[in-house]
Design a protein around this motif. Structure first.
Motif, mmCIF file in Angstrom:
data_model
loop_
_atom_site.group_PDB
_atom_site.id
_atom_site.type_symbol
_atom_site.label_atom_id
_atom_site.label_comp_id
_atom_site.label_asym_id
_atom_site.label_seq_id
_atom_site.Cartn_x
_atom_site.Cartn_y
_atom_site.Cartn_z
ATOM 1 N N PHE A 103 -12.900 7.959 -10.303
ATOM 2 C CA PHE A 103 -13.983 7.076 -9.582
ATOM 3 C C PHE A 103 -13.234 5.908 -8.958
ATOM 4 O O PHE A 103 -13.763 5.652 -7.956
ATOM 5 C CB PHE A 103 -14.686 6.580 -10.786
ATOM 6 N N ASP A 104 -12.399 5.177 -9.697
ATOM 7 C CA ASP A 104 -11.778 3.912 -8.992
ATOM 8 C C ASP A 104 -11.165 4.276 -7.512
ATOM 9 O O ASP A 104 -11.311 3.696 -6.563
ATOM 10 C CB ASP A 104 -10.731 3.367 -9.872
ATOM 11 N N ARG A 105 -10.387 5.439 -7.399
ATOM 12 C CA ARG A 105 -9.722 5.671 -6.303
ATOM 13 C C ARG A 105 -10.733 6.236 -5.338
ATOM 14 O O ARG A 105 -10.690 6.106 -4.044
ATOM 15 C CB ARG A 105 -8.792 6.989 -6.554
ATOM 16 N N LEU A 106 -11.845 7.082 -5.650
ATOM 17 C CA LEU A 106 -13.001 7.107 -4.628
ATOM 18 C C LEU A 106 -13.564 5.918 -4.134
ATOM 19 O O LEU A 106 -13.870 5.904 -2.819
ATOM 20 C CB LEU A 106 -14.042 8.233 -5.100
ATOM 21 N N ILE A 107 -13.843 4.913 -5.091
ATOM 22 C CA ILE A 107 -14.528 3.835 -4.602
ATOM 23 C C ILE A 107 -13.541 2.929 -3.502
ATOM 24 O O ILE A 107 -13.980 2.443 -2.544
ATOM 25 C CB ILE A 107 -14.821 2.747 -5.749
ATOM 26 N N GLU A 108 -12.263 3.151 -3.965
ATOM 27 C CA GLU A 108 -11.669 2.463 -2.755
ATOM 28 C C GLU A 108 -11.116 3.049 -1.658
ATOM 29 O O GLU A 108 -10.895 2.540 -0.479
ATOM 30 C CB GLU A 108 -9.936 2.408 -3.658
#
Length: 164
Positions: A103-108
Motif C-alpha cells: 500500500f505505502d509503496r503504491l501511494i508513494e
C-alpha cells in the motif's frame, strides 16, 4: 512480486479437445481442468451462460494437500506467469493475491484512493486496483489489472510501475 495465487480471466473458453491436447486433465468435463507444470498447479474453469463461454485460470504452487489461501506458500509471480504463458495474447484481467502489503509503496507512486479499502492507478491507460485487505480475507492483498495488455509483456509493465 511474491504471490500466493493468481487468476487470469478470459472472454472466451478453449474446447475440451484443445485443453486435452494442451496437457490439461479433466476434473469435470466442460467445467474444470487442471494441469501441473513444473512446480505450479493451474486450474482452468469454464463458465457457460447460454451460448456464451468464458473462462478463468488460477495458478499456485503445487502441493499435495489442500490449503487455505492464508496457508499457501508464496512464489515469484513472474515465474508462475511465464511458466504458464509462452505466447502472446491479451487476457481480460489478471488478479494477484499476495501476503505483502505494498500500500505505502503504491501511494508513494501516485496511486489514488477509490473506495474504502481500494486504491487505483488509472493514469496513462492503466486500470489497476489494489485491495487492502483482499476480499479473500484479512492478511491478504489483491492487485487487479483490468487492462493487462500482452501476456509476454505483463511483468515488464508491473516492473515499470515499481510493482515487483
Amino acid at each position: 512480486m511474491k504471490a500466493v495465487s493468481f487468476r487470469v480471466k478470459l472472454t472466451t473458453a478453449f474446447t475440451d479437445p484443445q485443453l486435452i491436447k494442451g496437457g490439461w486433465k479433466i476434473e469435470e468435463k466442460d467445467k474444470l481442468y487442471t494441469r501441473v507444470k513444473g512446480k505450479f498447479k493451474y486450474s482452468y474453469i469454464i463458465k457457460i451462460f447460454g451460448k456464451i463461454r468464458i473462462s478463468e485460470m488460477k495458478g499456485e504452487l503445487y502441493t499435495e494437500e489442500e490449503l487455505s489461501l492464508h496457508d499457501k506458500p508464496e512464489f515469484n509471480f513472474g515465474d508462475g506467469w511465464s511458466n504458464l504463458w509462452n505466447k502472446s495474447f491479451n487476457p481480460q484481467s489478471v488478479e494477484i493475491i499476495t501476503k505483502d502489503n505494498i500500500f505505502d509503496r503504491l501511494i508513494e507512486n501516485g496511486w489514488k484512493p477509490a473506495v474504502l479499502g481500494v486504491i487505483e492507478n488509472v493514469d496513462e491507460g492503466n486500470n489497476l486496483s489494489y485491495y487492502y485487505p483482499a476480499p479473500e480475507g484479512e492478511g491478504l492483498y489483491k492487485l487487479v489489472d483490468d487492462e493487462p495488455g500482452d501476456a509476454l509483456k505483463f511483468i515488464d509493465k508491473l516492473i515499470k510501475m515499481n510493482i515487483d
